[in-house]
Write a protein that holds these residues in place. Structure first.
Motif, PDB file in Angstrom:
ATOM      1  N   SER A 226      20.429 -44.048  29.474  1.00 35.39           N
ATOM      2  CA  SER A 226      19.175 -44.513  28.865  1.00 35.39           C
ATOM      3  C   SER A 226      19.358 -46.064  28.803  1.00 35.39           C
ATOM      4  N   GLY A 227      18.376 -46.792  28.850  1.00 35.69           N
ATOM      5  CA  GLY A 227      18.342 -48.344  28.939  1.00 35.69           C
ATOM      6  C   GLY A 227      18.839 -48.956  27.484  1.00 35.69           C
ATOM      7  N   ASP A 228      18.680 -48.219  26.723  1.00 33.28           N
ATOM      8  CA  ASP A 228      19.396 -48.795  25.426  1.00 33.28           C
ATOM      9  C   ASP A 228      20.959 -48.294  25.104  1.00 33.28           C
ATOM     10  N   PHE A 229      21.438 -48.035  26.181  1.00 35.92           N
ATOM     11  CA  PHE A 229      23.079 -48.005  26.045  1.00 35.92           C
ATOM     12  C   PHE A 229      23.555 -46.631  25.432  1.00 35.92           C
ATOM     13  N   LYS A 230      22.871 -45.543  25.781  1.00 39.55           N
ATOM     14  CA  LYS A 230      23.109 -44.327  25.405  1.00 39.55           C
ATOM     15  C   LYS A 230      23.445 -43.348  26.510  1.00 39.55           C
ATOM     16  N   ILE A 231      24.519 -42.667  26.085  1.00 44.41           N
ATOM     17  CA  ILE A 231      24.967 -41.533  27.237  1.00 44.41           C
ATOM     18  C   ILE A 231      24.696 -40.178  26.589  1.00 44.41           C
ATOM     19  N   PHE A 232      24.103 -39.629  27.740  1.00 41.83           N
ATOM     20  CA  PHE A 232      23.671 -38.074  27.420  1.00 41.83           C
ATOM     21  C   PHE A 232      24.671 -37.089  28.101  1.00 41.83           C
ATOM     22  N   SER A 233      25.001 -36.052  27.647  1.00 43.38           N
ATOM     23  CA  SER A 233      25.769 -35.234  28.406  1.00 43.38           C
ATOM     24  C   SER A 233      25.619 -33.779  27.859  1.00 43.38           C
ATOM     25  N   SER A 234      25.406 -32.634  28.952  1.00 43.66           N
ATOM     26  CA  SER A 234      25.376 -31.420  28.347  1.00 43.66           C
ATOM     27  C   SER A 234      26.656 -30.988  27.773  1.00 43.66           C
ATOM     28  N   CYS A 235      26.991 -30.126  26.713  1.00 43.46           N
ATOM     29  CA  CYS A 235      28.190 -29.649  26.185  1.00 43.46           C
ATOM     30  C   CYS A 235      28.341 -28.144  25.955  1.00 43.46           C
ATOM     31  N   LYS A 236      29.500 -27.625  26.129  1.00 48.11           N
ATOM     32  CA  LYS A 236      29.647 -26.505  25.994  1.00 48.11           C
ATOM     33  C   LYS A 236      31.000 -26.385  25.088  1.00 48.11           C
ATOM     34  N   GLY A 237      30.912 -25.884  23.792  1.00 50.89           N
ATOM     35  CA  GLY A 237      32.306 -25.919  22.955  1.00 50.89           C
ATOM     36  C   GLY A 237      32.603 -24.393  22.888  1.00 50.89           C
ATOM     37  N   ARG A 238      33.620 -24.012  22.039  1.00 50.43           N
ATOM     38  CA  ARG A 238      34.029 -22.614  21.781  1.00 50.43           C
ATOM     39  C   ARG A 238      33.333 -21.970  20.917  1.00 50.43           C
ATOM     40  N   SER A 239      32.554 -22.747  19.895  1.00 50.71           N
ATOM     41  CA  SER A 239      31.769 -21.845  18.857  1.00 50.71           C
ATOM     42  C   SER A 239      30.388 -22.327  18.807  1.00 50.71           C
ATOM     43  N   GLU A 241      29.057 -25.565  19.519  1.00 54.52           N
ATOM     44  CA  GLU A 241      28.839 -26.919  20.226  1.00 54.52           C
ATOM     45  C   GLU A 241      28.287 -26.769  21.413  1.00 54.52           C
ATOM     46  N   TYR A 242      27.123 -26.114  21.413  1.00 51.95           N
ATOM     47  CA  TYR A 242      26.358 -25.762  22.828  1.00 51.95           C
ATOM     48  C   TYR A 242      24.866 -26.805  22.762  1.00 51.95           C
ATOM     49  N   GLY A 243      24.806 -27.557  23.691  1.00 53.45           N
ATOM     50  CA  GLY A 243      23.632 -28.521  23.569  1.00 53.45           C
ATOM     51  C   GLY A 243      23.830 -29.691  24.450  1.00 53.45           C
ATOM     52  N   ILE A 244      23.205 -30.876  23.807  1.00 47.06           N
ATOM     53  CA  ILE A 244      23.201 -32.121  24.521  1.00 47.06           C
ATOM     54  C   ILE A 244      23.879 -33.100  23.425  1.00 47.06           C
ATOM     55  N   GLY A 245      24.992 -33.853  23.831  1.00 46.14           N
ATOM     56  CA  GLY A 245      25.533 -34.675  22.930  1.00 46.14           C
ATOM     57  C   GLY A 245      24.999 -36.285  23.589  1.00 46.14           C
ATOM     58  N   VAL A 246      25.188 -37.079  22.435  1.00 48.14           N
ATOM     59  CA  VAL A 246      24.592 -38.414  22.755  1.00 48.14           C
ATOM     60  C   VAL A 246      25.807 -39.380  22.301  1.00 48.14           C
ATOM     61  N   TRP A 247      26.096 -40.292  22.994  1.00 44.38           N
ATOM     62  CA  TRP A 247      27.008 -41.397  22.624  1.00 44.38           C
ATOM     63  C   TRP A 247      26.876 -42.764  22.822  1.00 44.38           C
ATOM     64  N   ASP A 248      27.248 -43.655  21.918  1.00 44.69           N
ATOM     65  CA  ASP A 248      26.817 -44.968  22.419  1.00 44.69           C
ATOM     66  C   ASP A 248      28.072 -45.663  23.427  1.00 44.69           C
ATOM     67  N   GLN A 249      27.367 -45.775  24.539  1.00 38.79           N
ATOM     68  CA  GLN A 249      28.218 -46.431  25.519  1.00 38.79           C
ATOM     69  C   GLN A 249      29.025 -47.636  25.480  1.00 38.79           C
ATOM     70  N   VAL A 250      28.736 -48.344  24.588  1.00 33.01           N
ATOM     71  CA  VAL A 250      29.577 -49.628  24.025  1.00 33.01           C
ATOM     72  C   VAL A 250      30.585 -49.312  23.247  1.00 33.01           C
ATOM     73  N   LYS A 253      31.335 -43.861  20.584  1.00 34.54           N
ATOM     74  CA  LYS A 253      31.246 -42.964  19.197  1.00 34.54           C
ATOM     75  C   LYS A 253      29.994 -41.899  19.426  1.00 34.54           C
ATOM     76  N   GLN A 254      30.181 -40.821  19.107  1.00 35.98           N
ATOM     77  CA  GLN A 254      29.057 -39.863  19.011  1.00 35.98           C
ATOM     78  C   GLN A 254      27.920 -40.202  18.061  1.00 35.98           C
ATOM     79  N   ILE A 255      26.809 -40.307  18.611  1.00 37.54           N
ATOM     80  CA  ILE A 255      25.467 -40.524  17.428  1.00 37.54           C
ATOM     81  C   ILE A 255      24.708 -39.705  17.267  1.00 37.54           C
ATOM     82  N   ASP A 256      24.556 -38.463  18.124  1.00 40.56           N
ATOM     83  CA  ASP A 256      23.743 -37.527  17.843  1.00 40.56           C
ATOM     84  C   ASP A 256      24.145 -36.199  18.725  1.00 40.56           C
ATOM     85  N   PHE A 257      23.492 -35.081  18.306  1.00 34.76           N
ATOM     86  CA  PHE A 257      23.772 -33.883  19.092  1.00 34.76           C
ATOM     87  C   PHE A 257      22.255 -33.006  19.068  1.00 34.76           C
ATOM     88  N   PHE A 258      21.771 -32.494  20.146  1.00 32.60           N
ATOM     89  CA  PHE A 258      20.747 -31.672  19.996  1.00 32.60           C
ATOM     90  C   PHE A 258      21.273 -30.190  20.318  1.00 32.60           C
TER      91      PHE A 258
END
Length: 446
Positions: A226-239, A241-250, A253-258
């Motif tokens: 995104s334009g405000d320096f966020k990185i989104f990624s689809s994620c698959k964990g073992r329990s 942690e299924y969804g979309i993670g959000v990190w600060d690209q600077v 650090k993880q800042i959100d999870f859908f």
């Protein structure tokens, strides 16, 4: 500017050149020559024609002659057997004229005016799986667990790898940084994403997923920025942690999870696309990764799925069952999809669960089916729609998305991926480890 008749002499590597302040001003304020002027764009007194000495520059005179002519005419002429392009680019970098050279070599991107500039064979064994264009005309190519990076001169930099796991996606944060997503490393708590230096290949930091205040191992998939320096990624964990993670690209650090809703598929997403106008994220999980197709828009502010479409429960046709790629088109409030026949379909984003309006006009001008066909991919750039199919890329324009041109070359096999950026289109072939660089010819100098 002040006096236009000011002249200045340079002694470059033993050869004397004379030019005017007007010509040098074409280089711009941030160039080597910009330092010769004051804040009013008047030539500094020590450099004017009354000076008894030439300004000596210990650089290549042949390259200086070419670059000076570029500033005079706007045209780039490289005499054969005089200097190499690599040497000229090095000298242009010294004078701060790389942007001028790039603009003279290829013009603003236009899908209908592209020409094949060059084809390159990768250094890694085996076939490439993905290619991403950089913002400055370079690219990166994934081969298994390795990502190879090329600058705009198509010189290869040191490769990158993330724990030697299979690369799922990659993307440019800026001209110096690349994010790579990969499968999780079994037995390790390391994240499935890393930020790398594009020039050195060094890992700067890894992105972690936390759940219930514990760091989890996970597989990172599709990426978006995104334009405000966020990185989104689809994620698959073992329990859970299924969804979309959000990190600060600077900071990394993880800042959100859908988290993925029951009966829906987010963690396996094939494609993410940030919609700047709607401030939402398009998430598409497509055939054949899943038996059914899921496309949705996520609003992270409200933690809400604001729009969705799936072929579950709908009257199924062969075409709708096999949606291969999707891309949101904000200007028309629609999502464009493509099937394995390169038929384009459009879904109204104002109506959840609506039907697909298919168009088969892209079947015109179709070539022969290759031995190893690849799934089509979509891209949208400056109001033009691009769709790859087998060994060619179609360009669609206008409100009705009329097929206006096709890009095709004679060898290399099917196109498994393509990407647009830095005023170039890069097409990666499934055979022979080849990728093409398509460029728009610069406008004629009058």
């Amino acid at each position: 500017m002040g006096i236009q008749k000011d002249r200045i002499k340079f002694n470059v590597g033993g050869r004397v050149f004379e030019t005017t302040s007007t010509t040098l001003a074409n280089a711009g304020r941030n160039s080597f020559f910009g330092a010769l002027f004051d804040e009013n764009w008047d030539l500094n007194s020590q450099f004017n024609s009354n000076s008894s000495e030439d300004l000596f520059i210990d650089r290549n005179p042949d390259c200086f002659s070419i670059l000076l002519d570029l500033l005079r005419t706007g045209d780039l002429n490289i005499p054969p057997n005089v200097v190499t392009e690599r040497l000229l680019y090095r000298e242009a970098s010294f004078y701060g004229l790389l942007d001028h050279v790039r603009s003279a070599k290829w013009g603003p991107f236009d899908g209908n005016r592209l020409r094949l500039g060059r084809s390159l064979t990768g250094q890694a064994p085996g076939d490439g799986t993905a290619i991403r264009a950089g913002p400055d005309g370079g690219c990166c190519v994934a081969h298994g667990s390795i990502v190879h990076v090329y600058d705009w001169m198509l010189e290869e930099h040191p490769p990158m790898n993330l724990d030697y796991q299979r690369v799922n996606d990659m993307g440019w944060v800026d001209s110096e940084s690349v994010v790579i997503s990969a499968c999780e490393r079994l037995g390790s708590r390391d994240g499935g994403m890393g930020l790398f230096n594009a020039s050195s290949g060094e890992l700067r930091y890894k992105f972690q997923v936390s759940h219930d205040n514990q760091v989890k191992s996970y597989t990172a998939g599709a990426l978006s920025f995104s334009g405000d320096f966020k990185i989104f990624s689809s994620c698959k964990g073992r329990s859970s942690e299924y969804g979309i993670g959000v990190w600060d690209q600077v900071t990394g650090k993880q800042i959100d999870f859908f988290y993925e809703s029951p009966g829906w598929s987010l963690g396996d997403a094939d494609k993410l696309q940030w919609l700047h106008g709607g401030n939402c994220l398009l998430v598409a999980t497509l055939f054949p990764r899943k038996d059914n197709c899921y496309i949705s828009l996520l609003d992270f502010r409200e933690k809400n799925m604001v729009w969705s479409w799936s072929d579950i429960g709908a009257p199924l046709t062969v075409d709708e069952k096999r949606v291969r790629d999707a891309i949101a088109m904000e200007d028309s409030n629609s999502v464009c999809v493509v099937n394995e026949y390169e038929d384009l379909g459009f879904i109204d984003m104002r109506i959840s669960g609506g039907s697909v309006r298919w168009s088969s006009r892209s079947r015109l001008m179709k070539g022969n089916m290759p031995d190893e066909p690849c799934y089509p991919k979509l891209a949208l750039h400056d109001g033009q729609l691009f769709s790859s199919m087998n060994d060619s890329i179609s360009v669609f324009c206008g409100p009705d998305w009329v097929l206006t041109s096709r890009l095709r070359r004679s060898y290399g096999g099917s196109i498994c991926d393509f990407s647009i950026g830095g005023d170039r289109l890069f097409a990666l072939h499934s055979e022979e480890n080849i990728f093409d660089i398509w460029e728009t010819q610069p406008p004629p100098v009058i």
